[in-house]
Scaffold this motif. Structure first.
Motif, short mmCIF file in Angstrom:
data_model
loop_
_atom_site.label_atom_id
_atom_site.label_comp_id
_atom_site.label_asym_id
_atom_site.label_seq_id
_atom_site.Cartn_x
_atom_site.Cartn_y
_atom_site.Cartn_z
N LEU A 43 0.86 -1.59 -0.01
CA LEU A 43 -0.26 -0.37 0.07
C LEU A 43 0.25 1.27 -0.08
CD1 LEU A 43 -2.55 -1.12 2.22
CD2 LEU A 43 -3.16 -1.07 0.46
N VAL A 44 2.00 1.56 0.77
CA VAL A 44 2.48 2.03 0.83
C VAL A 44 3.97 2.61 -0.46
CG1 VAL A 44 4.78 3.19 2.34
CG2 VAL A 44 3.43 1.76 3.25
N ASN A 45 3.77 3.79 -0.91
CA ASN A 45 4.63 4.84 -1.46
C ASN A 45 6.29 4.10 -2.17
OD1 ASN A 45 6.52 6.58 -2.82
ND2 ASN A 45 4.89 8.39 -3.05
N ALA A 46 6.01 3.94 -2.90
CA ALA A 46 7.91 3.19 -2.94
C ALA A 46 8.63 4.02 -2.31
CB ALA A 46 8.12 2.92 -4.35
N TYR A 47 9.32 5.50 -2.72
CA TYR A 47 9.77 6.60 -2.40
C TYR A 47 9.64 6.05 -0.31
CZ TYR A 47 12.18 10.28 -0.62
OH TYR A 47 12.96 12.06 0.04
N TYR A 48 8.70 6.48 0.13
CA TYR A 48 8.66 6.29 1.60
C TYR A 48 8.75 5.15 2.24
CZ TYR A 48 6.34 10.55 1.05
OH TYR A 48 5.67 12.43 0.78
N PHE A 49 8.74 2.99 1.48
CA PHE A 49 9.01 2.11 1.84
C PHE A 49 10.12 2.00 1.48
CE2 PHE A 49 10.36 -1.80 0.41
CZ PHE A 49 9.20 -2.49 1.98
N SER A 50 10.94 3.11 1.00
CA SER A 50 12.86 3.27 0.68
C SER A 50 13.41 3.79 2.44
CB SER A 50 13.69 3.77 -0.28
OG SER A 50 13.10 4.61 -0.50
N ILE A 51 12.11 4.52 2.70
CA ILE A 51 12.74 5.08 3.87
C ILE A 51 12.88 4.74 5.38
CG2 ILE A 51 12.74 7.37 5.57
CD1 ILE A 51 11.68 9.38 2.57
N VAL A 52 11.71 4.28 4.88
CA VAL A 52 11.52 2.97 6.38
C VAL A 52 12.33 2.45 6.53
CG1 VAL A 52 9.58 1.04 6.61
CG2 VAL A 52 9.06 3.29 5.80
N ILE A 53 13.01 1.41 5.30
CA ILE A 53 13.71 0.77 4.90
C ILE A 53 14.89 1.20 5.58
CG2 ILE A 53 15.95 -1.29 3.69
CD1 ILE A 53 12.31 -2.52 4.17
N TYR A 54 15.47 1.92 5.05
CA TYR A 54 17.34 2.29 5.55
C TYR A 54 17.21 2.94 6.96
CZ TYR A 54 18.91 2.73 0.45
OH TYR A 54 18.97 2.83 -0.78
N VAL A 55 16.16 3.11 7.63
CA VAL A 55 15.42 3.60 9.01
C VAL A 55 15.70 2.49 9.98
CG1 VAL A 55 14.06 3.88 10.67
CG2 VAL A 55 14.20 5.23 9.16
N GLY A 174 22.95 -6.33 -10.36
CA GLY A 174 22.14 -7.33 -10.23
C GLY A 174 21.97 -8.34 -8.74
N ILE A 175 22.32 -8.00 -7.55
CA ILE A 175 21.96 -8.56 -6.46
C ILE A 175 20.12 -8.57 -6.01
CG2 ILE A 175 22.49 -8.84 -3.69
CD1 ILE A 175 24.64 -6.87 -4.87
N PRO A 176 20.36 -10.14 -5.64
CA PRO A 176 18.78 -10.16 -5.68
C PRO A 176 18.08 -9.48 -4.66
CG PRO A 176 20.08 -12.19 -5.10
CD PRO A 176 20.64 -10.75 -5.97
N SER A 177 16.41 -8.51 -5.37
CA SER A 177 16.36 -7.76 -3.59
C SER A 177 15.32 -8.33 -2.80
CB SER A 177 15.70 -6.85 -4.48
OG SER A 177 14.67 -6.97 -4.35
N LEU A 178 16.06 -9.07 -1.75
CA LEU A 178 14.98 -10.26 -1.06
C LEU A 178 14.91 -9.35 -0.06
CD1 LEU A 178 17.64 -13.26 -1.83
CD2 LEU A 178 15.32 -12.60 -2.18
N SER A 179 15.75 -8.00 0.93
CA SER A 179 15.81 -7.68 2.09
C SER A 179 14.38 -6.94 2.02
CB SER A 179 16.48 -6.00 1.78
OG SER A 179 17.64 -6.85 2.09
N SER A 180 13.06 -7.86 2.51
CA SER A 180 11.79 -6.95 2.53
C SER A 180 11.71 -6.07 3.84
CB SER A 180 10.69 -8.50 2.75
OG SER A 180 11.34 -9.07 3.76
N PHE A 181 10.57 -5.74 4.54
CA PHE A 181 10.54 -4.88 5.34
C PHE A 181 10.43 -6.09 6.25
CE2 PHE A 181 7.49 -3.89 9.27
CZ PHE A 181 7.46 -2.51 8.84
#
Lengths: 348, 300
Positions: A43-55, A174-181
């Motif tokens: 549901l979350v906007n991809a940009y805000y999602f990336s901030i949450v992940i970086y936090v 090309g690293i698989p993007s596996l780091s989920s929330f």
């Protein structure tokens, strides 16, 4: 005298509870993380999602650096180096497994399992590096240690630049993007849990003793070099986890990401929050990550990069006005009036 | 053989610039026991003062030795004022604080200079004007020497001799040595400790500023982050020579310059930046007081 006082005070803070109730908040938090991960992520906007992940990733990095810089009182400036080792190792494992056994990695459960395995292997390699760095250099004190760890971080970066198998200066795509929330916050919780618990074990008490007075703790039978190396190894382990999460979120690694500015980013979080407080580091990691993104939108308007200038001002003003950071060595709940009341009542 | 001599000249010329910066580190450390991380950035500032100064004062590109000396004095003056300001604003309030706090402040000041440099000067590299450009290389047989390198070497050596004179032959130099021995005792003897420390910062910063102009002369690409690596390397040079020891810093810096030049020239050209740190780690492990140690006693 002061040391034993401090240790006694820490002892008093321990409230005796049974194993289940003590661990319940962590289990609830874990359940909440995976529930959010399941329902809210799309549901979350991809940009805000990336901030949450970086936090989340920055929480892992800041809390693990605080174990070395805050709880053990050493000053490491090479955290980005350990992060790089963990990141590159785990990313190399997952990318090469995906290219050699594509069928294995296409199965979602196997994929997740391999990701976690690679993260842990990366972290172990980083902790071996932490041991190698720690063993000789921890005989040094203060400024010398700081500059040697900075030097090790740079050496690691220069070596990564020269290894062709991981792309050298071109970087590793090309690293698989596996780091989920879910995974990022699970590991953030694990880091906070382990380090919070560690500080009340005998091993952790030794760390605090080294910080408060090295000579006194040596006189009390603490092997200070061993304590410092332990702190370094554990700190490097979680830095490796943080690096692995970072690699599998960004899908691209470059040695120049892990220069000393990255180490300084993490140091600023620790210093701002307070050296020797876990909640302080967590809050500072959130604050600074969000601040950085806020400044980025300001930069789009003014075309001036204020971020690093503000960071450096924070460092200088903090040291002059409030040298122990926002929280000092206290956790956030120690500021609550309720807690003080309870303690006062207990002690006669 | 020719190549070997060429490397020696290059190494000496880089090493003498390193020496100018390393001197500032070692003086400040000797007097305050503080690693002044911002020192490398003062060197960057010196290069930029030289850049803007020569564009302002010598716009036609008329290159002369007088122009070089004028620009260098200008850079030294501006840098010493900045060094004074840094000490006064950032370090003095923390003189009684724990050393780790002073170290963090130093890192903060360094970052502040770097990134305000990016703000004011722009982050793109600039080309240092040729304020003194001799026409041809001198050739001795097959050996070609760029006169600039010799001039850099001579100017740095002159500055070092002046510094040596100030430290060992003047009243202020004696005061500096007394303060570095013990702040409180020096104060009791009527030495103005604060003023001596300020002066030490100014002296070190002036040398770094001169280094900035000289490096701009030989390697004309300057940018706001150029001070980071030389700053760290010169700290290594100071440690190598025994930190706090003025002559040792010069020897350490020349050694480092030569070692880098030979590593790049003969063996591993991509590992240049790792060498200084490898030397640092080795020296701290095996001889932490450096090659020419200053006598100290550690009390519990």
């Amino acid at each position: 005298m002061e040391l034993s006082h401090k240790l006694l005070a820490i002892e008093k803070m321990q409230v005796k509870r049974s194993g289940l109730t003590r661990n319940l908040p962590w289990l609830v938090a874990l359940a909440v993380v995976w529930t959010i991960s399941g329902f809210a992520t799309p549901l979350v906007n991809a940009y805000y999602f990336s901030i949450v992940i970086y936090v989340g990733i920055n929480v892992v990095l800041a809390v693990s650096l605080n174990l070395v810089n805050g709880f053990t009182g050493q000053f490491s400036m090479g955290h980005a180096g350990f992060m790089a080792i963990g990141g590159y190792t785990s990313a190399f494992l997952t990318t090469s497994l995906r290219s050699f056994y594509p069928t294995l990695m296409s199965h979602p459960f196997a994929e997740q399992g391999i990701f976690i395995g690679a993260l842990i292997i990366g972290a172990l390699v980083a902790s071996v590096a932490g041991y190698l760095v720690g063993l000789p250099s921890l005989r040094l004190k203060g400024d010398y240690l700081a500059i040697v760890t900075l030097g090790f971080g740079e050496i690691i970066r220069v070596f990564l630049l020269n290894i062709e198998a991981i792309g050298g200066a071109r970087g590793m795509p090309g690293i698989p993007s596996l780091s989920s929330f879910g995974w990022v916050y699970t590991f953030a919780l694990i880091t906070v849990f382990v380090i919070a618990r560690l500080t009340v074990t005998p091993i952790g008490r030794e760390f605090l003793g080294v910080r408060e007075d090295e000579i006194a703790s040596e006189a009390m039978g603490v092997n200070t070099t061993q304590a410092k190396v332990r702190a370094f190894v554990i700190g490097a382990f979680f830095a490796g986890i943080g690096g692995g999460l970072f690699a599998h979120f960004l899908s691209y690694l470059n040695p120049s990401t892990f220069d000393f500015n990255k180490s300084f980013d993490i140091i600023i979080m620790v210093v701002l929050g307070g050296m020797g407080t876990i909640t302080g580091s967590v809050i500072a990691a959130c604050l600074l990550t969000v601040l950085r993104e806020g400044l980025r939108s300001l930069q789009e308007i003014t075309h001036i990069d204020f971020r690093m200038i503000i960071y450096s001002m924070i460092l200088i003003l903090m040291m002059i006005l409030r040298p122990n950071g926002l929280f000092g060595t206290k956790e956030i709940w120690e500021f609550l009036p309720f807690r003080n009341f309870k303690q006062k009542k207990k002690s006669p | 053989m020719i190549e070997f001599l060429q490397h020696i000249i290059n190494g000496m010329s880089v090493g003498s610039i390193y020496a100018l910066i390393a001197l500032g580190y070692t003086m400040v450390f000797g007097i305050l026991q503080l690693i002044n991380f911002a020192h490398g950035d003062i060197y960057m500032l010196g290069a930029f003062v030289g850049f803007f100064g020569s564009r302002y004062f010598f716009p036609g590109g008329n290159s002369s030795f007088v122009a070089l000396v004028t620009i260098m004095l200008l850079a030294m003056g501006v840098c010493s004022i900045v060094g004074f300001a840094i000490e006064r604003i950032a370090y003095r309030p923390l003189r009684k604080a724990r050393r780790i706090n002073a170290l963090i402040t130093a890192v903060g000041v360094s970052m502040f200079l770097e990134f305000s440099g990016q703000l004011f000067f722009g982050s793109d590299p600039k080309f240092f004007p040729q304020i003194y450009a001799p026409t041809a290389d001198w050739s001795i047989g097959a050996l070609k020497i760029n006169p600039l390198q010799i001039i850099v070497l001579l100017i740095s050596l002159t500055l070092m001799v002046i510094l040596q004179y100030i430290i060992f032959r003047t009243r202020f130099g004696r005061a500096m040595r007394a303060v570095s021995f013990n702040h409180d005792l020096a104060g009791l003897m009527g030495i103005p400790v604060d003023r001596v420390i300020s002066f030490t910062f100014m002296l070190g910063s002036a040398l770094a500023g001169a280094g900035g102009v000289l490096v701009g002369l030989v390697y004309p690409k300057i940018e706001p982050l150029m001070g980071v690596m030389p700053g760290l390397k010169c700290f290594v040079a100071a440690v190598l020579g025994g930190i706090g020891n003025v002559a040792g810093a010069v020897v350490g810096a020349l050694f480092l310059g030569l070692a880098e030049e030979f590593l790049v020239g003969y063996w591993l050209s991509t590992y240049r930046d790792a060498l200084a740190f490898a030397i640092l780690i080795l020296i701290l492990l095996f001889k932490p007081t450096g090659l020419f140690p200053v006598q100290t006693t550690e009390k519990v």
